[in-house]
Enzyme design. Structure first.
Site, PDB file in Angstrom:
ATOM      1  N   SER A 105     -17.123  16.942 -23.845  1.00 33.47           N
ATOM      2  CA  SER A 105     -16.926  16.872 -22.396  1.00 33.47           C
ATOM      3  C   SER A 105     -15.553  16.289 -22.084  1.00 33.47           C
ATOM      4  CB  SER A 105     -18.014  15.999 -21.759  1.00 33.47           C
ATOM      5  OG  SER A 105     -17.869  15.966 -20.358  1.00 33.47           O
ATOM      6  N   ASP A 106     -14.992  16.719 -20.969  1.00 37.09           N
ATOM      7  CA  ASP A 106     -13.721  16.158 -20.512  1.00 37.09           C
ATOM      8  C   ASP A 106     -13.706  16.173 -18.985  1.00 37.09           C
ATOM      9  OD1 ASP A 106     -11.012  15.209 -21.580  1.00 37.09           O
ATOM     10  OD2 ASP A 106     -10.455  16.565 -19.963  1.00 37.09           O
TER      11      ASP A 106
END
Length: 198
Positions: free
Chosen positions: A72-73
């Site tokens: 995730s970012d």
């Protein structure tokens, strides 16, 4: 089926645990710089995919076939400009002044690898801020909270008092969209305790 979170972020770990999953955490070692004319959405999607793939590639073949890796970012975006983590007080002042009294986007990407397959999704949340005075920004910096936060604020902390409105996913702004994460993991064969595979 095992689950690995490709992050050492305590916020992402807490959110994933909130869904009831058992998982391991392995930090992804990737280059997080923006490339050329990359849009904020493309940047976030690429990083979430690269994080998941980087960790998946460290697993042995037999283990990888039985493991989902979640990357995730999150990026804070205003006027199509990605705001990273502030390097000092003046950088924090620059960012929060840009966010003051207006709406910005928080774009969060999630990606899940299973063997050679990768599934990804982008979640965009609109966040509105109150007008911030220079004194408020300086005092906020002194709390230590903005230093490791994209966009120089933490919605789940002291910075939450700056938010006048939110349209989208609160958990995505913190770092991991709960609904979309549960749905993508379900589609990959790993339901939460309350979901059922249809």
């Amino acid at each position: 089926m095992k689950l690995v979170l490709a992050s050492k972020s305590p916020r992402r770990s807490e959110l994933l645990a909130q869904l009831g999953y058992q998982f391991d955490c392995i930090a992804a070692d990737i280059d997080e710089s923006v490339s050329g004319s990359e849009s904020p959405g493309d940047y976030v999607k690429r990083l979430s995919c690269e994080k998941a793939l980087a960790v998946a590639n460290t697993l042995e073949k037999r283990q990888a076939d039985n493991t989902l890796v979640l990357g995730s970012d999150t990026a804070v975006v205003v006027d199509n400009i990605i705001l990273g983590k502030p390097i000092d007080l003046s950088d924090c002042q620059r960012m929060l002044t840009m966010l003051s009294g207006r709406c910005h986007q928080v774009i969060t990407g999630i990606a899940v690898t299973h063997g050679r397959e990768i599934t990804s999704e982008l979640v965009v949340t609109e966040v509105s801020f109150k007008e911030l005075s220079p004194q408020e920004i300086s005092r906020y910096w002194q709390t230590g909270e903005p230093q490791d936060k994209a966009g120089a604020y933490g919605i789940q902390g002291i910075g939450g008092q700056f938010v006048t409105g939110l349209r989208g996913s609160y958990s995505a702004v913190v770092g991991l969209p709960l609904y979309e994460t549960a749905q993508i993991l379900l589609a990959c064969g790993l339901p939460t305790q309350v979901q059922t595979n249809k």
